[in-house]
Design a protein around this motif. Structure first.
Motif, PDB file in Angstrom:
ATOM      1  N   LEU A 230      19.330  -4.417  55.163  1.00 47.10           N
ATOM      2  CA  LEU A 230      18.493  -4.945  54.091  1.00 47.10           C
ATOM      3  C   LEU A 230      19.378  -5.137  52.862  1.00 47.10           C
ATOM      4  CD1 LEU A 230      15.651  -5.639  53.025  1.00 47.10           C
ATOM      5  CD2 LEU A 230      15.372  -3.229  52.436  1.00 47.10           C
ATOM      6  N   LEU A 231      19.486  -6.362  52.387  1.00 48.35           N
ATOM      7  CA  LEU A 231      20.341  -6.666  51.245  1.00 48.35           C
ATOM      8  C   LEU A 231      19.596  -6.419  49.944  1.00 48.35           C
ATOM      9  CD1 LEU A 231      23.028  -7.878  50.174  1.00 48.35           C
ATOM     10  CD2 LEU A 231      21.928 -10.119  50.271  1.00 48.35           C
ATOM     11  N   SER A 232      20.216  -5.643  49.069  1.00 49.02           N
ATOM     12  CA  SER A 232      19.659  -5.394  47.737  1.00 49.02           C
ATOM     13  C   SER A 232      20.624  -5.983  46.717  1.00 49.02           C
ATOM     14  CB  SER A 232      19.480  -3.895  47.499  1.00 49.02           C
ATOM     15  OG  SER A 232      19.041  -3.641  46.177  1.00 49.02           O
ATOM     16  N   PRO A 233      20.363  -7.212  46.247  1.00 48.36           N
ATOM     17  CA  PRO A 233      21.308  -7.883  45.347  1.00 48.36           C
ATOM     18  C   PRO A 233      21.143  -7.435  43.904  1.00 48.36           C
ATOM     19  CG  PRO A 233      19.470  -9.311  45.780  1.00 48.36           C
ATOM     20  CD  PRO A 233      19.213  -8.049  46.566  1.00 48.36           C
ATOM     21  N   SER A 234      21.131  -6.143  43.693  1.00 49.59           N
ATOM     22  CA  SER A 234      20.973  -5.613  42.341  1.00 49.59           C
ATOM     23  C   SER A 234      21.583  -4.233  42.288  1.00 49.59           C
ATOM     24  CB  SER A 234      19.494  -5.556  41.945  1.00 49.59           C
ATOM     25  OG  SER A 234      18.796  -4.631  42.754  1.00 49.59           O
ATOM     26  N   GLY A 235      21.635  -3.688  41.097  1.00 49.20           N
ATOM     27  CA  GLY A 235      22.134  -2.336  40.908  1.00 49.20           C
ATOM     28  C   GLY A 235      21.409  -1.711  39.751  1.00 49.20           C
ATOM     29  N   MET A 236      22.018  -0.721  39.149  1.00 54.06           N
ATOM     30  CA  MET A 236      21.337  -0.030  38.052  1.00 54.06           C
ATOM     31  C   MET A 236      21.166  -0.936  36.833  1.00 54.06           C
ATOM     32  SD  MET A 236      20.473   2.933  39.095  1.00 54.06           S
ATOM     33  CE  MET A 236      20.186   3.909  37.606  1.00 54.06           C
ATOM     34  N   ASP A 237      21.944  -2.009  36.754  1.00 53.12           N
ATOM     35  CA  ASP A 237      21.801  -2.926  35.621  1.00 53.12           C
ATOM     36  C   ASP A 237      20.482  -3.692  35.697  1.00 53.12           C
ATOM     37  OD1 ASP A 237      24.255  -2.128  34.687  1.00 53.12           O
ATOM     38  OD2 ASP A 237      25.344  -3.730  35.711  1.00 53.12           O
ATOM     39  N   SER A 238      20.035  -4.008  36.893  1.00 51.30           N
ATOM     40  CA  SER A 238      18.734  -4.667  37.087  1.00 51.30           C
ATOM     41  C   SER A 238      18.119  -3.980  38.291  1.00 51.30           C
ATOM     42  CB  SER A 238      18.922  -6.170  37.332  1.00 51.30           C
ATOM     43  OG  SER A 238      19.816  -6.400  38.389  1.00 51.30           O
ATOM     44  N   ASP A 239      17.522  -2.807  38.062  1.00 54.20           N
ATOM     45  CA  ASP A 239      17.392  -1.814  39.115  1.00 54.20           C
ATOM     46  C   ASP A 239      16.087  -1.822  39.897  1.00 54.20           C
ATOM     47  OD1 ASP A 239      15.633  -0.846  37.260  1.00 54.20           O
ATOM     48  OD2 ASP A 239      16.634   1.057  36.940  1.00 54.20           O
ATOM     49  N   CYS A 240      15.248  -2.819  39.766  1.00 56.33           N
ATOM     50  CA  CYS A 240      13.964  -2.790  40.478  1.00 56.33           C
ATOM     51  C   CYS A 240      14.173  -2.712  41.989  1.00 56.33           C
ATOM     52  CB  CYS A 240      13.137  -4.027  40.125  1.00 56.33           C
ATOM     53  SG  CYS A 240      12.539  -4.028  38.418  1.00 56.33           S
ATOM     54  N   SER A 241      14.988  -3.606  42.529  1.00 58.89           N
ATOM     55  CA  SER A 241      15.231  -3.615  43.969  1.00 58.89           C
ATOM     56  C   SER A 241      15.946  -2.344  44.403  1.00 58.89           C
ATOM     57  CB  SER A 241      16.056  -4.846  44.358  1.00 58.89           C
ATOM     58  OG  SER A 241      16.400  -4.812  45.721  1.00 58.89           O
ATOM     59  N   PHE A 242      16.930  -1.932  43.632  1.00 57.65           N
ATOM     60  CA  PHE A 242      17.710  -0.736  43.959  1.00 57.65           C
ATOM     61  C   PHE A 242      16.834   0.507  43.971  1.00 57.65           C
ATOM     62  CE2 PHE A 242      20.575   2.732  42.444  1.00 57.65           C
ATOM     63  CZ  PHE A 242      21.427   2.777  43.537  1.00 57.65           C
ATOM     64  N   GLN A 243      16.010   0.684  42.950  1.00 55.66           N
ATOM     65  CA  GLN A 243      15.145   1.858  42.866  1.00 55.66           C
ATOM     66  C   GLN A 243      14.081   1.847  43.956  1.00 55.66           C
ATOM     67  OE1 GLN A 243      15.700   4.388  41.232  1.00 55.66           O
ATOM     68  NE2 GLN A 243      16.990   3.856  39.502  1.00 55.66           N
ATOM     69  N   ARG A 244      13.562   0.667  44.272  1.00 58.24           N
ATOM     70  CA  ARG A 244      12.564   0.559  45.330  1.00 58.24           C
ATOM     71  C   ARG A 244      13.166   0.927  46.683  1.00 58.24           C
ATOM     72  NH1 ARG A 244      10.749  -3.968  43.681  1.00 58.24           N
ATOM     73  NH2 ARG A 244      11.952  -5.316  45.069  1.00 58.24           N
ATOM     74  N   LEU A 245      14.420   0.550  46.887  1.00 59.52           N
ATOM     75  CA  LEU A 245      15.123   0.880  48.116  1.00 59.52           C
ATOM     76  C   LEU A 245      15.185   2.388  48.323  1.00 59.52           C
ATOM     77  CD1 LEU A 245      16.733  -1.066  50.117  1.00 59.52           C
ATOM     78  CD2 LEU A 245      18.790  -0.185  49.002  1.00 59.52           C
ATOM     79  N   LEU A 246      15.409   3.117  47.219  1.00 52.80           N
ATOM     80  CA  LEU A 246      15.522   4.567  47.309  1.00 52.80           C
ATOM     81  C   LEU A 246      14.160   5.247  47.334  1.00 52.80           C
ATOM     82  CD1 LEU A 246      18.406   5.236  44.744  1.00 52.80           C
ATOM     83  CD2 LEU A 246      18.562   4.659  47.159  1.00 52.80           C
ATOM     84  N   ALA A 247      13.289   4.873  46.391  1.00 50.76           N
ATOM     85  CA  ALA A 247      12.016   5.568  46.237  1.00 50.76           C
ATOM     86  C   ALA A 247      11.122   5.438  47.467  1.00 50.76           C
ATOM     87  CB  ALA A 247      11.291   5.042  44.993  1.00 50.76           C
ATOM     88  N   GLU A 248      11.143   4.265  48.094  1.00 54.04           N
ATOM     89  CA  GLU A 248      10.270   4.031  49.235  1.00 54.04           C
ATOM     90  C   GLU A 248      10.942   4.338  50.566  1.00 54.04           C
ATOM     91  OE1 GLU A 248       8.708   0.099  48.966  1.00 54.04           O
ATOM     92  OE2 GLU A 248       8.027   0.351  46.896  1.00 54.04           O
TER      93      GLU A 248
END
Length: 314
Positions: free
Chosen positions: A75-93
């Motif tokens: 699953l590609l997450s084209p973001s990081g902590m700078d724009s973290d919605c996708s990144f945080q969702r990847l971890l939280a869920e």
């Protein structure tokens, strides 16, 4: 169906027949709830610039292929902590079992956050203080230095470094910073004259950069590039300035082999083994997932320079 329980051959055959007749496919979400594993890995890969370069796409492809060989989806997450919605969702869920993190900065908040929450991950690249982290990487300082020594051995005395864009260098982008350090150190060791340039990740920027190099110091006879995406433009800019490669001007650098061989003449380069790095990263992550208590491991690669046709005597 899981293959973990003993059943007779007749029962197995009948079940497989019904599966074939119904076109049944296991539900990945239900399976994840049952065994706590999604069989999916996250690839956290924001573009370093405004688009993906050829080398970046090679890395993405190598990770996906290596994961598939181990029966993992990516699953590609084209973001990081700078724009973290996708990144945080990847971890939280908990959508993935673990993550591969790329485009590493020397001080990388994504790495810090993953360590804090105890989420399993491996980085391609390393931070300024990688101890205790699972990672694979390229020794960009050693590779840039090897390019300098190669040119110095050919008699070149005035060099230029074509690096990545300025904003990446200021952000602490690992390959740009460590490559610059290796280049600067090697130039000092060999007593050479040199200038360094930041260049956009595109052909036009490379073309303009080549013209600027020769305008700043016409005595420059060779360059080292860390910017694969600008390579074609560098060649074009040298040609427009009347410099033949390698007769009048030598070019070398760090690039994936298949990109080094697309230019004419083919680039003498420290070939980046993207496929090997992707597989090593997946192997390390699989090891970490199978044994959460295992000691962190790392691999630092420094491939030799492949001699092609873009360098010659000064």
């Amino acid at each position: 169906m899981s293959g973990k329980r003993p059943v007779s051959e007749e029962t197995r055959r009948r079940v497989q027949q019904v599966i074939a007749e119904l076109g049944y496919q296991p539900n990945a979400s239900a399976r994840a709830l049952a065994n706590g594993r999604t069989r999916t890995l996250g690839l956290v890969f924001p573009p370093a610039g405004h688009h993906y370069t050829g080398m970046q796409l090679d890395f993405i492809g190598s990770v996906v292929e290596a994961a598939a060989d181990r029966d993992y989806d990516v699953l590609l997450s084209p973001s990081g902590m700078d724009s973290d919605c996708s990144f945080q969702r990847l971890l939280a869920e908990r959508r993935v079992d673990g993550a591969i993190v790329m485009e590493i900065r020397l001080d990388d908040d994504r790495v810090s956050h993953l360590n804090e929450v105890g989420f399993p991950f491996v980085t391609i690249g390393r931070t300024a203080h990688p101890d205790g982290t699972w990672w694979v990487g390229i020794d960009h300082a050693a590779l840039a230095a090897a390019c300098v020594h190669h040119l110095a051995d050919l008699g070149h005395r005035t060099l230029a470094l074509v690096n990545r864009p300025e904003q990446l260098l200021k952000a602490g982008y690992e390959s740009a910073r460590r490559g610059l350090e290796g280049f600067t150190k090697a130039v000092a060791e060999r007593g050479l004259s040199a200038r360094t340039y930041n260049c956009g990740d595109d052909a036009l920027s490379g073309q303009l950069c080549a013209a600027r190099i020769l305008r700043d110091d016409p005595a420059t006879t060779a360059l080292v590039t860390l910017n694969e995406a600008a390579l074609g433009g560098l060649y074009r800019g040298l040609a427009e300035s009347g410099r033949l490669v390698p007769g009048d001007f030598s070019v070398t650098g760090v690039a994936a082999a298949r990109w080094a061989e697309t230019v004419t003449p083919p680039l003498t380069a420290a070939d980046v083994p993207a496929e090997q790095l992707g597989r090593l990263a997946i192997d390390l992550l699989a090891e970490r997932l199978d044994d959460p208590e295992s000691i962190p491991r790392s691999r630092l690669l420094a491939p030799p320079i492949s001699l092609r046709s873009s360098t010659g005597p000064a």
